[in-house]
Design a protein around this motif. Structure first.
Motif, PDB file in Angstrom:
ATOM      1  N   VAL A 147       0.616  -1.204   0.040  1.00  0.00           N
ATOM      2  CA  VAL A 147      -0.320   0.061   0.007  1.00  0.00           C
ATOM      3  C   VAL A 147       1.010   1.294  -0.288  1.00  0.00           C
ATOM      4  CG1 VAL A 147      -1.918   1.040   1.127  1.00  0.00           C
ATOM      5  CG2 VAL A 147      -2.008  -0.835   1.392  1.00  0.00           C
ATOM      6  N   CYS A 148       2.089   1.107   1.083  1.00  0.00           N
ATOM      7  CA  CYS A 148       2.914   2.554   1.096  1.00  0.00           C
ATOM      8  C   CYS A 148       3.192   2.612  -0.683  1.00  0.00           C
ATOM      9  CB  CYS A 148       3.844   2.032   2.308  1.00  0.00           C
ATOM     10  SG  CYS A 148       3.271   2.085   2.983  1.00  0.00           S
ATOM     11  N   ALA A 149       4.011   1.555  -1.580  1.00  0.00           N
ATOM     12  CA  ALA A 149       4.549   1.896  -3.002  1.00  0.00           C
ATOM     13  C   ALA A 149       3.249   2.435  -3.674  1.00  0.00           C
ATOM     14  CB  ALA A 149       5.153   0.276  -2.942  1.00  0.00           C
ATOM     15  N   ALA A 150       1.903   1.669  -2.996  1.00  0.00           N
ATOM     16  CA  ALA A 150       1.326   2.589  -4.172  1.00  0.00           C
ATOM     17  C   ALA A 150       1.040   3.507  -4.102  1.00  0.00           C
ATOM     18  CB  ALA A 150       0.038   1.798  -5.079  1.00  0.00           C
ATOM     19  N   LEU A 151       1.113   4.538  -2.783  1.00  0.00           N
ATOM     20  CA  LEU A 151       1.135   5.530  -2.686  1.00  0.00           C
ATOM     21  C   LEU A 151       1.898   6.802  -2.653  1.00  0.00           C
ATOM     22  CD1 LEU A 151      -1.348   5.298   0.789  1.00  0.00           C
ATOM     23  CD2 LEU A 151      -1.987   5.755  -2.411  1.00  0.00           C
ATOM     24  N   ILE A 152       3.003   6.312  -3.030  1.00  0.00           N
ATOM     25  CA  ILE A 152       4.261   7.045  -2.745  1.00  0.00           C
ATOM     26  C   ILE A 152       4.423   7.952  -3.801  1.00  0.00           C
ATOM     27  CG2 ILE A 152       6.257   5.547  -4.688  1.00  0.00           C
ATOM     28  CD1 ILE A 152       7.153   6.501  -1.558  1.00  0.00           C
ATOM     29  N   HIS A 153       3.972   8.195  -5.364  1.00  0.00           N
ATOM     30  CA  HIS A 153       3.701   9.216  -5.673  1.00  0.00           C
ATOM     31  C   HIS A 153       2.076  10.035  -5.602  1.00  0.00           C
ATOM     32  CE1 HIS A 153       1.732   6.017  -7.847  1.00  0.00           C
ATOM     33  NE2 HIS A 153       1.165   6.194  -8.807  1.00  0.00           N
ATOM     34  N   GLU A 154       2.112  10.081  -4.639  1.00  0.00           N
ATOM     35  CA  GLU A 154       0.295  10.282  -4.487  1.00  0.00           C
ATOM     36  C   GLU A 154      -0.108  10.620  -5.467  1.00  0.00           C
ATOM     37  OE1 GLU A 154       1.255  14.504  -1.803  1.00  0.00           O
ATOM     38  OE2 GLU A 154       3.374  14.291  -2.500  1.00  0.00           O
ATOM     39  N   PRO A 155      -0.947   9.241  -6.028  1.00  0.00           N
ATOM     40  CA  PRO A 155      -1.837   9.209  -7.190  1.00  0.00           C
ATOM     41  C   PRO A 155      -3.432   9.673  -6.789  1.00  0.00           C
ATOM     42  CG  PRO A 155      -2.215   6.971  -5.652  1.00  0.00           C
ATOM     43  CD  PRO A 155      -0.765   7.610  -5.094  1.00  0.00           C
ATOM     44  N   LYS A 156      -3.520  10.349  -7.925  1.00  0.00           N
ATOM     45  CA  LYS A 156      -4.960  10.673  -8.151  1.00  0.00           C
ATOM     46  C   LYS A 156      -5.735   9.595  -7.593  1.00  0.00           C
ATOM     47  CE  LYS A 156      -4.232  14.693 -10.745  1.00  0.00           C
ATOM     48  NZ  LYS A 156      -4.208  15.160 -11.823  1.00  0.00           N
ATOM     49  N   ILE A 157      -6.232   8.076  -8.061  1.00  0.00           N
ATOM     50  CA  ILE A 157      -7.275   7.229  -8.076  1.00  0.00           C
ATOM     51  C   ILE A 157      -6.137   5.655  -7.667  1.00  0.00           C
ATOM     52  CG2 ILE A 157      -8.162   5.324 -10.103  1.00  0.00           C
ATOM     53  CD1 ILE A 157      -8.533   8.004 -11.796  1.00  0.00           C
ATOM     54  N   LEU A 158      -6.436   5.023  -6.720  1.00  0.00           N
ATOM     55  CA  LEU A 158      -5.865   4.218  -6.217  1.00  0.00           C
ATOM     56  C   LEU A 158      -6.917   3.138  -6.569  1.00  0.00           C
ATOM     57  CD1 LEU A 158      -3.775   2.390  -5.094  1.00  0.00           C
ATOM     58  CD2 LEU A 158      -5.097   3.315  -2.548  1.00  0.00           C
ATOM     59  N   VAL A 159      -6.017   1.844  -6.988  1.00  0.00           N
ATOM     60  CA  VAL A 159      -6.965   0.868  -6.997  1.00  0.00           C
ATOM     61  C   VAL A 159      -6.695  -0.256  -6.904  1.00  0.00           C
ATOM     62  CG1 VAL A 159      -8.082  -0.714  -9.930  1.00  0.00           C
ATOM     63  CG2 VAL A 159      -7.633   2.283  -8.977  1.00  0.00           C
ATOM     64  N   ILE A 160      -7.546  -1.090  -5.713  1.00  0.00           N
ATOM     65  CA  ILE A 160      -6.306  -2.833  -5.180  1.00  0.00           C
ATOM     66  C   ILE A 160      -7.390  -3.601  -5.411  1.00  0.00           C
ATOM     67  CG2 ILE A 160      -6.586  -2.942  -2.205  1.00  0.00           C
ATOM     68  CD1 ILE A 160      -7.373   0.390  -2.862  1.00  0.00           C
ATOM     69  N   ASP A 161      -7.280  -3.908  -5.332  1.00  0.00           N
ATOM     70  CA  ASP A 161      -7.897  -5.210  -5.755  1.00  0.00           C
ATOM     71  C   ASP A 161      -7.744  -6.579  -4.274  1.00  0.00           C
ATOM     72  OD1 ASP A 161      -9.275  -8.184  -6.835  1.00  0.00           O
ATOM     73  OD2 ASP A 161      -7.343  -8.596  -8.049  1.00  0.00           O
ATOM     74  N   GLU A 162      -8.972  -7.124  -3.770  1.00  0.00           N
ATOM     75  CA  GLU A 162      -9.232  -7.708  -2.419  1.00  0.00           C
ATOM     76  C   GLU A 162      -7.996  -7.730  -1.421  1.00  0.00           C
ATOM     77  OE1 GLU A 162     -11.795  -9.434  -2.136  1.00  0.00           O
ATOM     78  OE2 GLU A 162     -12.600 -10.234  -3.477  1.00  0.00           O
ATOM     79  N   PRO A 163      -8.199  -5.981  -1.243  1.00  0.00           N
ATOM     80  CA  PRO A 163      -7.580  -5.310   0.190  1.00  0.00           C
ATOM     81  C   PRO A 163      -7.098  -5.894   0.921  1.00  0.00           C
ATOM     82  CG  PRO A 163      -9.192  -4.268  -0.173  1.00  0.00           C
ATOM     83  CD  PRO A 163      -9.141  -5.516  -1.246  1.00  0.00           C
ATOM     84  N   MET A 164      -8.256  -6.514   1.264  1.00  0.00           N
ATOM     85  CA  MET A 164      -8.241  -7.132   3.030  1.00  0.00           C
ATOM     86  C   MET A 164      -7.549  -8.713   3.063  1.00  0.00           C
ATOM     87  SD  MET A 164      -9.446  -4.523   4.165  1.00  0.00           S
ATOM     88  CE  MET A 164      -9.579  -2.710   3.328  1.00  0.00           C
ATOM     89  N   VAL A 165      -7.984  -9.506   1.623  1.00  0.00           N
ATOM     90  CA  VAL A 165      -7.334 -10.793   1.882  1.00  0.00           C
ATOM     91  C   VAL A 165      -6.324 -11.361   2.792  1.00  0.00           C
ATOM     92  CG1 VAL A 165      -7.067 -12.689   0.783  1.00  0.00           C
ATOM     93  CG2 VAL A 165      -8.595 -11.688   0.253  1.00  0.00           C
ATOM     94  N   GLY A 166      -6.821 -11.837   4.091  1.00  0.00           N
ATOM     95  CA  GLY A 166      -4.934 -12.405   4.757  1.00  0.00           C
ATOM     96  C   GLY A 166      -5.191 -11.688   6.106  1.00  0.00           C
ATOM     97  N   MET A 167      -5.474 -10.658   6.020  1.00  0.00           N
ATOM     98  CA  MET A 167      -5.259  -9.259   6.434  1.00  0.00           C
ATOM     99  C   MET A 167      -5.715  -9.770   8.479  1.00  0.00           C
ATOM    100  SD  MET A 167      -3.276  -6.655   5.484  1.00  0.00           S
ATOM    101  CE  MET A 167      -2.945  -5.450   6.136  1.00  0.00           C
ATOM    102  N   ASP A 168      -5.139  -9.406   9.439  1.00  0.00           N
ATOM    103  CA  ASP A 168      -5.586  -9.568  10.443  1.00  0.00           C
ATOM    104  C   ASP A 168      -6.308  -8.277  10.489  1.00  0.00           C
ATOM    105  OD1 ASP A 168      -4.034  -7.564  11.954  1.00  0.00           O
ATOM    106  OD2 ASP A 168      -2.567  -8.521  10.701  1.00  0.00           O
ATOM    107  N   PRO A 169      -7.497  -8.331  11.685  1.00  0.00           N
ATOM    108  CA  PRO A 169      -7.968  -7.225  11.733  1.00  0.00           C
ATOM    109  C   PRO A 169      -7.842  -5.903  12.015  1.00  0.00           C
ATOM    110  CG  PRO A 169      -9.209  -9.316  13.216  1.00  0.00           C
ATOM    111  CD  PRO A 169      -7.427  -9.874  13.029  1.00  0.00           C
ATOM    112  N   LYS A 170      -6.729  -5.454  12.872  1.00  0.00           N
ATOM    113  CA  LYS A 170      -6.082  -4.487  13.076  1.00  0.00           C
ATOM    114  C   LYS A 170      -5.735  -3.622  11.870  1.00  0.00           C
ATOM    115  CE  LYS A 170      -2.026  -2.646  16.309  1.00  0.00           C
ATOM    116  NZ  LYS A 170      -1.804  -1.863  15.706  1.00  0.00           N
TER     117      LYS A 170
END
Length: 221
Positions: A147-170
């Motif tokens: 996520v940090c890498a995708a935002l590094i250039h301050e994009p106007k549009i962020l596109v994410i495919d299934e962002p919560m898969v495998g993530m812990d609740p926090k």
């Protein structure tokens, strides 16, 4: 300038005799969180890959901030950030080195890049591990680094495919808060999910996709 950050018109994607996406049209307003909701195999990932120019559409058009992903690919990709469902990371780099590498690919100014890396690592709670090799990171930490890498250039549009898969609740909570905060500052967030709960919690609008076609679109209320 159009108020639509993402404008998809009549997109169809065929693989031989299989139609993965069928005449898909949707509009995503600027500064909103849009969820593409559907079960596995519905066409969400194919849609996103067409949006990002990874797959060439069989027909139809995708505009990102007014830039055609086919005819004006360089500008369309320059203003967008993408987090795929199976992101690749150079695991022999430290977290900070990886972000520095990605930032240079996007031609972010060196002074600005150092500041941006520090801000993102702090925001995604990765600062204590910034000099550790990525191979030592947990799955959730790797997701946050992507996520940090995708935002590094301050994009106007962020596109994410299934962002919560495998993530812990926090970690999932951190990402949800981040997506909402980005939308409030004008960034458009487009995400695919099979979770109605995620869509209800953070999306301003959703589209429901089934067998490659959009069957419903609107708000959750």
């Amino acid at each position: 300038m159009s108020e639509a950050a993402v404008h998809i018109t009549g997109v169809t994607k065929r693989f031989d005799d299989t139609v993965a996406v069928r005449e898909l049209s949707l509009v995503v307003p600027r500064g909103s969180v849009y969820g593409l909701l559907g079960p596995n195999g519905a066409g969400k990932t194919t849609t996103i890959r067409c949006m990002m120019g990874i797959l060439k559409t069989t027909s139809g058009q995708v505009l990102l901030d007014g830039h055609d992903i086919v005819g004006d690919a360089q500008k369309a990709k320059a203003i967008s950030g993408f987090i795929p469902d199976r992101p690749f990371i150079y695991e022999k780099l430290s977290g900070r080195e990886f972000l520095n590498f990605v930032g240079k690919l996007h031609r972010v100014d060196s002074a600005q890049l150092s500041k941006r890396i520090a801000e993102l690592l702090e925001h995604l709670e990765l600062t204590p591990w910034q000099d550790e090799l990525v191979e030592s990171y947990s799955h959730g930490m790797k997701q946050r680094l992507v996520v940090c890498a995708a935002l590094i250039h301050e994009p106007k549009i962020l596109v994410i495919d299934e962002p919560m898969v495998g993530m812990d609740p926090k970690g999932a909570r951190t990402l949800k808060d981040l997506f909402c905060a980005l939308a409030k500052t004008g960034t458009t967030v487009f995400l695919s999910t099979h979770s109605i709960a995620v869509a209800e919690e953070i999306c301003h609008r959703i589209g429901i996709i089934r067998k490659g076609g959009l069957i419903a679109c609107g708000t959750m209320t």
